[in-house]
Write a protein that holds these residues in place. Structure first.
Motif, PDB file in Angstrom:
ATOM      1  N   ALA A  74       0.823  -1.201   0.000  1.00 40.54           N
ATOM      2  CA  ALA A  74       0.000   0.000   0.000  1.00 40.54           C
ATOM      3  C   ALA A  74       0.858   1.252   0.000  1.00 40.54           C
ATOM      4  O   ALA A  74       0.394   2.330  -0.305  1.00 40.54           O
ATOM      5  CB  ALA A  74      -0.913   0.007   1.219  1.00 40.54           C
ATOM      6  N   ALA A  75       2.135   1.100   0.319  1.00 37.41           N
ATOM      7  CA  ALA A  75       3.111   2.188   0.246  1.00 37.41           C
ATOM      8  C   ALA A  75       2.786   3.330   1.193  1.00 37.41           C
ATOM      9  O   ALA A  75       2.986   4.482   0.879  1.00 37.41           O
ATOM     10  CB  ALA A  75       3.243   2.698  -1.184  1.00 37.41           C
ATOM     11  N   SER A  76       2.295   3.011   2.353  1.00 37.22           N
ATOM     12  CA  SER A  76       1.969   4.037   3.327  1.00 37.22           C
ATOM     13  C   SER A  76       3.232   4.669   3.879  1.00 37.22           C
ATOM     14  O   SER A  76       4.197   3.995   4.194  1.00 37.22           O
ATOM     15  CB  SER A  76       1.164   3.424   4.471  1.00 37.22           C
ATOM     16  OG  SER A  76       1.047   4.347   5.522  1.00 37.22           O
ATOM     17  N   ALA A  77       3.207   5.980   4.002  1.00 42.18           N
ATOM     18  CA  ALA A  77       4.338   6.708   4.561  1.00 42.18           C
ATOM     19  C   ALA A  77       4.130   6.973   6.045  1.00 42.18           C
ATOM     20  O   ALA A  77       4.816   7.796   6.624  1.00 42.18           O
ATOM     21  CB  ALA A  77       4.532   8.018   3.809  1.00 42.18           C
ATOM     22  N   ALA A  78       3.174   6.281   6.660  1.00 48.50           N
ATOM     23  CA  ALA A  78       2.918   6.474   8.082  1.00 48.50           C
ATOM     24  C   ALA A  78       4.204   6.275   8.862  1.00 48.50           C
ATOM     25  O   ALA A  78       4.952   5.342   8.631  1.00 48.50           O
ATOM     26  CB  ALA A  78       1.851   5.496   8.558  1.00 48.50           C
ATOM     27  N   GLY A  79       4.451   7.187   9.758  1.00 41.62           N
ATOM     28  CA  GLY A  79       5.631   7.080  10.592  1.00 41.62           C
ATOM     29  C   GLY A  79       6.875   7.719  10.004  1.00 41.62           C
ATOM     30  O   GLY A  79       7.903   7.761  10.664  1.00 41.62           O
ATOM     31  N   LEU A  80       6.804   8.200   8.779  1.00 39.35           N
ATOM     32  CA  LEU A  80       7.962   8.867   8.192  1.00 39.35           C
ATOM     33  C   LEU A  80       8.034  10.303   8.697  1.00 39.35           C
ATOM     34  O   LEU A  80       7.005  10.956   8.864  1.00 39.35           O
ATOM     35  CB  LEU A  80       7.870   8.890   6.665  1.00 39.35           C
ATOM     36  CG  LEU A  80       8.157   7.595   5.933  1.00 39.35           C
ATOM     37  CD1 LEU A  80       7.946   7.781   4.436  1.00 39.35           C
ATOM     38  CD2 LEU A  80       9.560   7.104   6.203  1.00 39.35           C
ATOM     39  N   PRO A  81       9.235  10.798   8.905  1.00 36.38           N
ATOM     40  CA  PRO A  81       9.360  12.208   9.283  1.00 36.38           C
ATOM     41  C   PRO A  81       9.038  13.110   8.095  1.00 36.38           C
ATOM     42  O   PRO A  81       8.936  12.646   6.959  1.00 36.38           O
ATOM     43  CB  PRO A  81      10.836  12.329   9.680  1.00 36.38           C
ATOM     44  CG  PRO A  81      11.519  11.240   8.933  1.00 36.38           C
ATOM     45  CD  PRO A  81      10.517  10.120   8.814  1.00 36.38           C
TER      46      PRO A  81
END
Length: 156
Positions: A6-13
């Motif tokens: 899904a390529a979620s960027a959750a948690g990326l700064p």
């Protein structure tokens, strides 16, 4: 463990460097991008086939670029079926995470190599021998740009 396709960027700064990989049995394309600018660039192609040599090069890249996360392309067929190379790509992603402890995101890479071929051809590299050295790095760039574009709504 690498995150789902899904390529979620959750948690990326909001800021930081990403490295992306277009994994192949003969070569691995590498691209670099920035979360703040949401722009990706081709970096290089790893031509070594031995895992030890590949991971030594990757370790040097990680030391140089200090990415906050990694992105690995996950190939699939147009009809949604998994590509034969997908399990190897997942294994590569797991190895990256296990060896280096950096978050790894898997992203759909359908048609990235074909798009890279077109882009290089349009740029005047019409012969296969001219495109081959940079093809995988450009494919990695397209994979990373796709990841950044998918997550453009994420806080930056």
């Amino acid at each position: 463990m690498p995150e789902a396709a899904a390529a979620s960027a959750a948690g990326l700064p909001a800021r930081g460097t990403l490295l992306a990989f277009d994994f192949g049995l003969a070569r691995i394309g590498v691209a670099v991008g920035e979360l703040e600018t949401r722009h990706a660039n081709p970096l290089l192609t790893v031509h070594e086939e031995a895992n030890a040599a590949r991971f030594a090069i990757i370790a040097r890249l990680l030391d140089e670029w200090k990415p906050v996360a990694l992105v690995v392309g996950l190939p699939g067929h147009l009809d949604g079926r998994e590509h034969e190379l997908a399990p190897r790509c997942r294994r590569f992603a797991n190895q990256l995470h296990g060896r280096f402890g950096i978050p790894v995101h898997l992203v759909d890479e359908r048609l990235s190599s074909a798009a890279a071929e077109r882009q290089l051809h349009d740029a005047g590299l019409s012969g296969w021998q001219a495109r081959k050295p940079v093809l995988d790095a450009v494919a990695a760039q397209l994979i990373l740009q796709h990841f950044l574009d998918l997550n453009a709504h994420a806080p930056a």
